[in-house]
Design an enzyme around this catalytic site. Structure first.
Site, PDB file in Angstrom:
ATOM      1  N   LYS A  35       0.824  -1.205   0.005  1.00  0.00           N
ATOM      2  CA  LYS A  35       0.164   0.048  -0.074  1.00  0.00           C
ATOM      3  C   LYS A  35       0.771   1.306  -0.073  1.00  0.00           C
ATOM      4  CE  LYS A  35      -0.455  -0.336   5.032  1.00  0.00           C
ATOM      5  NZ  LYS A  35      -1.282  -0.684   6.095  1.00  0.00           N
ATOM      6  N   TYR A 252      17.317  29.658  10.130  1.00  0.00           N
ATOM      7  CA  TYR A 252      16.031  30.089  10.516  1.00  0.00           C
ATOM      8  C   TYR A 252      15.969  30.063  11.947  1.00  0.00           C
ATOM      9  CZ  TYR A 252      14.225  30.381   5.654  1.00  0.00           C
ATOM     10  OH  TYR A 252      14.218  30.977   4.393  1.00  0.00           O
TER      11      TYR A 252
HETATM   12  C1  LIG Z   1      -0.620  -1.901   6.769  1.00  0.00           C
HETATM   13  C2  LIG Z   1      -1.214  -3.108   6.832  1.00  0.00           C
HETATM   14  C3  LIG Z   1      -0.229  -4.156   7.280  1.00  0.00           C
HETATM   15  C4  LIG Z   1       1.031  -3.974   7.248  1.00  0.00           C
HETATM   16  O1  LIG Z   1       1.587  -3.466   8.463  1.00  0.00           O
HETATM   17  P1  LIG Z   1       3.446  -3.508   8.873  1.00  0.00           P
HETATM   18  O2  LIG Z   1       3.239  -3.020  10.410  1.00  0.00           O
HETATM   19  O3  LIG Z   1       3.878  -2.213   7.929  1.00  0.00           O
HETATM   20  O4  LIG Z   1       3.612  -4.772   8.712  1.00  0.00           O
HETATM   21  C5  LIG Z   1      -0.923  -5.160   7.797  1.00  0.00           C
HETATM   22  N1  LIG Z   1      -2.465  -5.533   7.924  1.00  0.00           N
HETATM   23  C6  LIG Z   1      -3.085  -4.417   7.477  1.00  0.00           C
HETATM   24  C7  LIG Z   1      -4.547  -4.354   7.744  1.00  0.00           C
HETATM   25  C8  LIG Z   1      -2.724  -3.143   7.277  1.00  0.00           C
HETATM   26  O5  LIG Z   1      -3.399  -1.974   6.871  1.00  0.00           O
END
Ligand SMILES: *Cc1c(COP(=O)(O)O)cnc(C)c1O
Length: 362
Positions: A35, A252
């Site tokens: 994702k 800054y």
């Molecule tokens: C993003 C996500 C994961 C992966 O999580 P990580 O901590 O990056 O391994 C697993 N299950 C769901 C439902 C997620 O949204």
């Protein structure tokens, strides 16, 4: 000459990290979670490193299309399921498996016309209180789904809120087990932290951050502890140096004042590149592979680094913001994230579009 900043993606490190996840869950099939454009690495760039996964999990339908365009024919799981009824048409056409977490999604399925019934992952809210049916409502949802001709196989899924921390996962596993004990179907429980820290058995694990070379439970453990390799490098060069005298300030707000003579370098990287503005003085950075710290506030396009430990550095010296530096040096993204009050996930997802990014073989 283009601005010297660039981001590199290391497919060999992705493959190595995926293998670590597999080794930690030897009985399970592994979803590589891609994702957010593969956690900022780019799905197309990450694909070569992660194609050994049993499936890809993501939540953006356009990203699922991109995976199919790469000729990935294996499983793809939509982690949030459909957002509107017509998304089901894409699921049918591209053979996407999808999460079902609410009754509206069951209603849409019941009205959907498809030749091939869908594989769905019914999600339980076992305590995270984000998505899913409560344990009490789970069986009714399962029974509704099971009666639909549009549904082929129903798998069971939940997500842990505290796999990386002291509360752990036992309370959620107990809730899930109690409510699913006599239901058939494959199970998917663990994220990266649960895979690495808790040996809970399930048919599918969902490995996200572990693939990208950040420790899900940092600072309890670092990537060295888990045997992970950085899958992304963000690097740039020094475009200027300054010699400071006691009392001189940097950047800054003059948040840093020199107390002794000191040389600093100005690196072509700022918050408009995705580097965290909340990284205060002494955030770790490598100059010519030598670990030093930032000085003063991060500005939009530049940041300052202390050259005291690298007296030979100057204009054009390589600056590693995170990832792999020269001569085998390395800076974990988690070290930078901690100094900025955030986590590796956020930094890797936030590299700005203006930073050229490409995959490099070792
Ligand atoms: C993003 C996500 C994961 C992966 O999580 P990580 O901590 O990056 O391994 C697993 N299950 C769901 C439902 C997620 O949204």
């Amino acid at each position: 000459m283009p601005r010297p900043i660039e981001a590199l993606v290391h497919p060999a490190a992705l493959a190595h990290n995926l293998a670590r996840a597999r080794a930690a869950a030897p009985d399970a099939r592994v979803w590589a979670v891609v994702k957010a454009d593969a956690y900022g690495h780019g799905i197309e760039r990450a694909f070569a490193g992660l194609r050994g996964a049993d499936g890809f999990a993501l939540l953006d339908l356009a990203e699922a299309e991109r995976l199919r365009a790469l000729d990935w024919r294996g499983p793809i799981l939509l982690l949030e399921g459909c957002f509107e009824p017509r998304d089901l048409e894409l699921c049918s056409r591209l053979h996407l498996w999808h999460v079902v977490h609410c009754n509206a999604q069951i209603d849409w399925l019941a009205a959907h016309k498809t030749h091939q019934p869908h594989r769905v992952f019914l999600k339980m809210n076992s305590g995270m209180n984000r998505l899913g049916f409560t344990p009490a409502a789970f069986r009714t949802a399962w029974t509704r789904l099971n009666a639909l001709p549009q549904v082929d196989e129903i798998s069971l899924m939940t997500h842990f809120s505290d796999a990386d921390g002291p509360r752990g996962i036992a309370h959620q596993v107990a809730a899930f087990d109690a409510a699913t004990r006599d239901l058939p179907g494959e199970r998917s429980l663990s994220n990266s932290a649960a895979v690495l820290r808790h040996g809970v058995r399930s048919d599918w694990v969902r490995a996200g951050i572990v693939c990208y070379g950040s420790a899900p439970d940092f600072p309890d453990h670092d990537i060295r502890h888990w045997g992970l390799q950085p899958a992304m490098t963000l690097r740039t060069q020094l475009i200027a140096t300054q010699q400071l005298q006691p009392g001189d300030t940097v950047g800054y707000g003059s948040s840093f004042t020199a107390t002794a003579p000191m040389r600093i370098g100005i690196a072509a990287c700022g918050y408009a590149d995705g580097y965290p503005r909340h990284a205060g003085t002494d955030t770790p950075v490598l100059v010519d592979g030598v670990r030093t710290g930032t000085v003063g506030r991060v500005s939009m396009d530049m940041l300052a680094v202390d050259l005291t430990p690298v007296p030979g550095a100057g204009f054009g010296s390589e600056v590693t913001l995170w990832g792999r530096g020269p001569q085998g040096s390395q800076l974990a993204i988690d070290d930078v994230a901690r100094a900025a009050g955030t986590i590796g996930y956020e930094l890797m997802c936030a590299v700005a579009p203006r930073v050229p990014m490409h995959a490099v073989e070792d």
